[in-house]
Design an enzyme around this catalytic site. Structure first.
Site, PDB file in Angstrom:
ATOM      1  N   GLN A  68      -4.127  -5.243   6.904  1.00  9.71           N
ATOM      2  CA  GLN A  68      -5.129  -6.144   6.327  1.00  9.71           C
ATOM      3  C   GLN A  68      -5.070  -7.545   6.924  1.00  9.71           C
ATOM      4  O   GLN A  68      -5.912  -8.378   6.600  1.00  9.71           O
ATOM      5  CB  GLN A  68      -4.940  -6.242   4.799  1.00  9.71           C
ATOM      6  CG  GLN A  68      -5.135  -4.945   4.056  1.00  9.71           C
ATOM      7  CD  GLN A  68      -6.584  -4.489   4.016  1.00  9.71           C
ATOM      8  OE1 GLN A  68      -7.501  -5.258   4.264  1.00  9.71           O
ATOM      9  NE2 GLN A  68      -6.805  -3.229   3.702  1.00  9.71           N
ATOM     10  N   HIS A  85       0.883  -1.163   0.000  1.00 10.08           N
ATOM     11  CA  HIS A  85       0.000   0.000   0.000  1.00 10.08           C
ATOM     12  C   HIS A  85       0.928   1.222   0.000  1.00 10.08           C
ATOM     13  O   HIS A  85       2.049   1.148   0.528  1.00 10.08           O
ATOM     14  CB  HIS A  85      -0.816  -0.047   1.293  1.00 10.08           C
ATOM     15  CG  HIS A  85      -1.906   0.969   1.401  1.00 10.08           C
ATOM     16  ND1 HIS A  85      -1.668   2.273   1.733  1.00 10.08           N
ATOM     17  CD2 HIS A  85      -3.242   0.857   1.238  1.00 10.08           C
ATOM     18  CE1 HIS A  85      -2.820   2.922   1.775  1.00 10.08           C
ATOM     19  NE2 HIS A  85      -3.795   2.097   1.471  1.00 10.08           N
ATOM     20  N   CYS A 104      -4.610   2.672  -3.654  1.00 12.31           N
ATOM     21  CA  CYS A 104      -3.364   3.125  -3.027  1.00 12.31           C
ATOM     22  C   CYS A 104      -2.245   2.126  -3.269  1.00 12.31           C
ATOM     23  O   CYS A 104      -1.403   1.888  -2.395  1.00 12.31           O
ATOM     24  CB  CYS A 104      -3.540   3.371  -1.532  1.00 12.31           C
ATOM     25  SG  CYS A 104      -4.735   4.646  -1.177  1.00 12.31           S
ATOM     26  N   LYS A 148      -9.923  -1.097  10.859  1.00 16.19           N
ATOM     27  CA  LYS A 148     -10.159  -2.244   9.975  1.00 16.19           C
ATOM     28  C   LYS A 148     -10.581  -3.471  10.776  1.00 16.19           C
ATOM     29  O   LYS A 148     -10.978  -4.481  10.224  1.00 16.19           O
ATOM     30  CB  LYS A 148      -8.910  -2.534   9.152  1.00 16.19           C
ATOM     31  CG  LYS A 148      -8.548  -1.365   8.235  1.00 16.19           C
ATOM     32  CD  LYS A 148      -7.828  -1.810   7.004  1.00 16.19           C
ATOM     33  CE  LYS A 148      -7.053  -0.684   6.346  1.00 16.19           C
ATOM     34  NZ  LYS A 148      -7.824   0.042   5.348  1.00 16.19           N
ATOM     35  N   ASP A 199       3.543  -4.679   7.941  1.00 16.78           N
ATOM     36  CA  ASP A 199       2.335  -3.861   7.849  1.00 16.78           C
ATOM     37  C   ASP A 199       1.142  -4.816   7.962  1.00 16.78           C
ATOM     38  O   ASP A 199       0.824  -5.544   7.028  1.00 16.78           O
ATOM     39  CB  ASP A 199       2.337  -3.123   6.505  1.00 16.78           C
ATOM     40  CG  ASP A 199       0.985  -2.478   6.174  1.00 16.78           C
ATOM     41  OD1 ASP A 199       0.038  -2.603   6.993  1.00 16.78           O
ATOM     42  OD2 ASP A 199       0.877  -1.859   5.103  1.00 16.78           O
TER      43      ASP A 199
END
Lengths: 154, 411
Positions: B204, B124, B367, B227, B201
Site C-alpha cells: 500500500q 494484512h 483481510c 496496486k 510490506d
C-alpha cells in the site's frame, strides 16, 4: 452496473424485517441450536429451534447474531415460516429457498409456500450476497442433518 | 490547497473509467485501474517479442529476456535499491507470495526455537499468516506491536517488543485499513541493533509514497504491481544481495537451476534461483510500463492530488452525523484509505446500496481480522482514492451515503 438490482433487493419487506425482527432473541428452552458463519464476511448467527420430537413439529424458531440486513431479514422470515411446520416441510422449504437463491425458477405454488422469503429471489442475481440470504437456511440444514444423524444413531 | 480536484486530466488515460463515466471507483487500495499504456504494453509483448524468456537462443527469446532485465532495472531504481542492483529484484505473483517466500526460505535460516518474530496488529493477512506458520514450524513466538486508535505505534511499544530474541520484524509500510504510515525506518534501526532483520510490506505504500529502501534501511521489501497500475499477477521482492544469495530456493523446477543430475541440482544465481517455471513476462513488461507512466505524471504530483482528495473526503464525511471514522481523524495521516462505519448499518449493506448508486467501495474485514477485532469491530467500510479520482467521485459517495441514511433511517 445498473442500479435496479441492488436497490430492489432492499425491498420494503426486507427493510421492515431488518429494522424490527420478530424472532431475534435467544430461545431459552431450545431443543437445538447451531452457529452459522458466513465465510465471505465472518458474520456469525446462532439459530435456535424448539422441536416436539414426538410429533416432529417445529414449535418455535429464533436467531441471534450481528449480521447484515439481508441475513437478518432472511433469518426473520425463515423463523416465522418454520413455526408450526413439520421437520419434513422445513427440509422441503429449505430446498426450495436455497434452490431459488441458486437461480432455480419456482412455481407459483412454491413461491406461495415460501411466502415473503420468495421476495428474496432477486438476490440470486447478486453473487456477493447469496451467502447472506442463505446463512439462516444453511444453519437450519446443519441442525436438521445433525438431528437426522442423532435419530439414526438411536 | 492549490490543486483543482474538480478537474480530472487523468481519467481519459484509463479505459475502464472512460467506459463507465458514472462510476465512482473508490476501491483502488484493493486493486488500481490500469492505464491504456499498460494494456498496450501487455499486447505489444505478445505481438513483438513473445517467446519464452531465458530458454531460447534466438532473437525473440533474447528480446523477452532483455525486457525482463530492463523491468528489474526500472523497479530497482524506482524503489531506491539502485539500478545496478537489478539482480536483487525477484519476481513473484504478488506481495503474498513474496512474503511467503521469505517465511519459507529466509525465516528457517535465522529462526530458532524460543526466538521471536515481531509484526504489527495492522498487518494484512498476507504478512501475518506466513509468520504464524513460520513461527509454528520453528517453535518461535509471534509478537505484536499494537497501535493507538489513530493507528500510531509508540516508541515505547517498539522498545518494549523488540529485544534480543527478535530475529525478524516484518511490518506493513502503509496500513490497508487505517491508511497510516508505520515507522519502518525506526523499526529497522531497533531490530538491527538486536542483530535481527527488517522486512517491509510495501503493497500500500509504493502507489502513494516515494520509497527508498536504502533510506529505510530494510533488508527485504515486497510489493505488488497491480496496486500501482500494473497488471494483476506480478509481485516483487527486493532483498539485500548477501541475504538472497544465502537463502535456499522457495519453489523449485525449471529455470531456477544451473545443472541437474539424477539425484541433485545446482541452483541458479539470484534472482533466477527464486523464479521457478515460466514467468508472466508480458505482465512484467507491462509493470515496467506502469512505472514509466507513474514517472511521467510524477509520484509527488499524484501524492499531492491524493492528499487533496483525502482532505475533501474527510471534510465531506463530517457532514454526515452517522459516520464513525475508523483510524486517524487527521486526513494528512492517511495514504489512500479512509475507513468508516455507518452507525447501525452492516458494511455489506452499505457497500451493496452504494453499488446501486454507482459507487464502488470495499466492505468487510479487509483481510485484517485481528486489527478490526482489536479496534472493537468485525467489519468496516473503506473508500480509497487514487490520483485518477476527482471531486465528483467523492460527492457521489456522500450523495449515496445520504440515500442510504434515508433508507435505513439513521439520520
Amino acid at each position: 452496473m445498473s442500479n435496479s438490482t441492488t436497490t430492489s433487493i432492499y425491498s420494503a419487506a426486507l427493510m421492515d424485517h431488518n429494522a424490527h425482527p420478530d424472532y431475534k432473541y435467544e430461545l431459552e428452552d431450545a431443543t437445538y441450536s447451531h452457529d452459522g458463519i458466513n465465510a465471505s464476511c465472518g458474520d456469525e448467527m446462532t439459530l435456535y429451534l424448539k422441536v416436539n420430537n414426538d410429533t416432529n413439529v417445529i414449535e418455535e424458531a429464533s436467531f441471534t447474531g450481528h449480521v447484515c440486513a439481508i441475513s437478518q431479514a432472511s433469518a426473520d422470515m425463515m423463523a416465522g415460516l418454520l413455526e408450526g411446520e413439520s421437520i419434513e416441510e422445513a427440509k422441503r422449504l429449505s430446498g426450495l429457498f436455497i434452490g431459488m437463491i441458486q437461480g432455480n425458477e419456482l412455481s407459483d405454488e412454491d413461491k406461495e409456500d415460501l411466502d415473503e422469503a420468495a421476495e428474496l429471489q432477486s438476490i440470486s442475481r447478486m453473487p456477493a450476497r447469496v451467502k447472506c440470504a442463505e446463512l439462516a437456511w444453511r444453519t437450519l440444514n446443519g441442525i436438521l442433518s445433525e438431528r437426522d444423524k442423532e435419530l439414526a444413531g438411536k | 490547497m492549490s490543486i483543482d480536484i474538480a478537474a480530472n486530466p487523468y481519467k481519459k488515460d484509463f479505459p475502464l473509467l472512460v467506459k463507465h463515466p458514472d462510476l465512482a471507483f473508490l476501491d483502488s487500495a484493493a486493486t488500481a485501474q490500469r492505464p491504456e499504456v499498460v494494456l498496450a504494453a501487455e499486447r505489444e509483448f505478445y505481438e513483438t517479442m513473445n517467446a519464452n524468456p531465458l530458454r531460447g537462443l534466438y532473437e525473440l527469446s533474447i528480446r523477452a529476456t532483455e525486457s525482463i532485465g530492463n523491468a528489474r532495472k526500472h523497479i530497482a531504481a524506482f524503489i531506491g535499491a539502485g539500478e545496478e542492483n537489478y539482480r536483487d529484484i525477484v519476481f513473484t505473483r504478488n506481495t503474498s507470495e513474496s512474503l511467503n517466500l521469505l517465511a519459507y526460505s529466509f525465516a528457517p535460516t535465522v529462526l530458532e526455537e524460543g526466538d521471536e518474530v515481531c509484526i504489527t496488529i495492522m498487518e494484512h493477512h498476507s504478512n501475518m499468516i506466513p509468520w504464524q506458520q513460520a513461527c509454528k514450524r520453528a517453535g518461535a513466538k509471534l509478537v505484536y506491536l499494537y497501535c493507538d486508535e489513530n493507528g500510531q505505534i509508540s516508541e515505547e511499544e517498539m522498545q518494549k517488543k523488540i529485544g534480543p530474541k527478535t530475529k525478524i520484524v516484518s511490518a506493513v509500510h502503509v496500513s490497508n485499513v487505517l491508511g497510516v504510515e508505520n515507522p519502518v525506518k525506526r523499526l529497522a534501526e531497533l531490530v538491527h541493533a538486536q542483530g535481527g532483520y527488517m522486512i517491509v510490506d510495501g503493497a500500500q505504500s509504493v502507489p502513494h509514497i516515494k520509497v527508498d529502501v536504502k533510506d529505510l534501511d530494510c533488508d527485504f521489501f515486497a510489493f505488488s504491481g497491480h496496486k500501482i497500475f500494473g497488471p494483476m499477477g506480478i509481485g516483487v521482492l527486493w532483498g539485500r544481495h548477501e541475504l538472497l544469495d544465502a537463502m535456499p530456493p522457495f519453489l523449485t523446477g525449471g529455470e531456477m537451476i544451473e545443472s541437474v543430475s539424477e539425484q541433485d541440482a545446482v541452483w541458479s544465481e539470484v534472482p533466477e534461483k527464486f523464479e521457478a517455471g515460466t514467468q508472466d513476462a508480458a505482465g512484467i513488461y507491462a509493470t515496467d510500463a506502469a512505472l514509466t507512466y507513474v514517472e511521467q505524471i510524477g509520484l509527488d504530483k499524484m501524492e499531492e492530488r491524493e492528499a487533496a482528495l483525502m482532505a475533501y473526503l474527510a471534510e465531506r464525511m463530517e457532514e454526515l452525523p452517522y459516520i464513525e471514522v475508523v483510524g486517524p481523524k487527521d486526513p494528512a495521516k492517511r495514504y489512500g484509505a479512509f475507513s468508516f462505519n455507518v452507525k447501525g448499518v452492516h458494511p455489506h449493506d452499505v457497500s451493496g446500496i452504494l453499488s446501486g448508486e454507482n459507487v464502488a467501495i470495499r466492505a468487510g474485514h479487509h483481510c485484517a481480522q485481528p486489527l478490526l477485532l482489536y479496534m472493537g469491530m468485525h467489519t468496516c467500510c473503506r473508500a480509497s482514492v487514487a490520483f485518477y479520482n476527482d471531486k465528483h467521485d467523492i460527492d457521489s459517495l456522500i450523495d449515496a451515503l445520504d440515500v442510504l441514511g434515508g433508507m435505513f433511517n439513521v439520520k
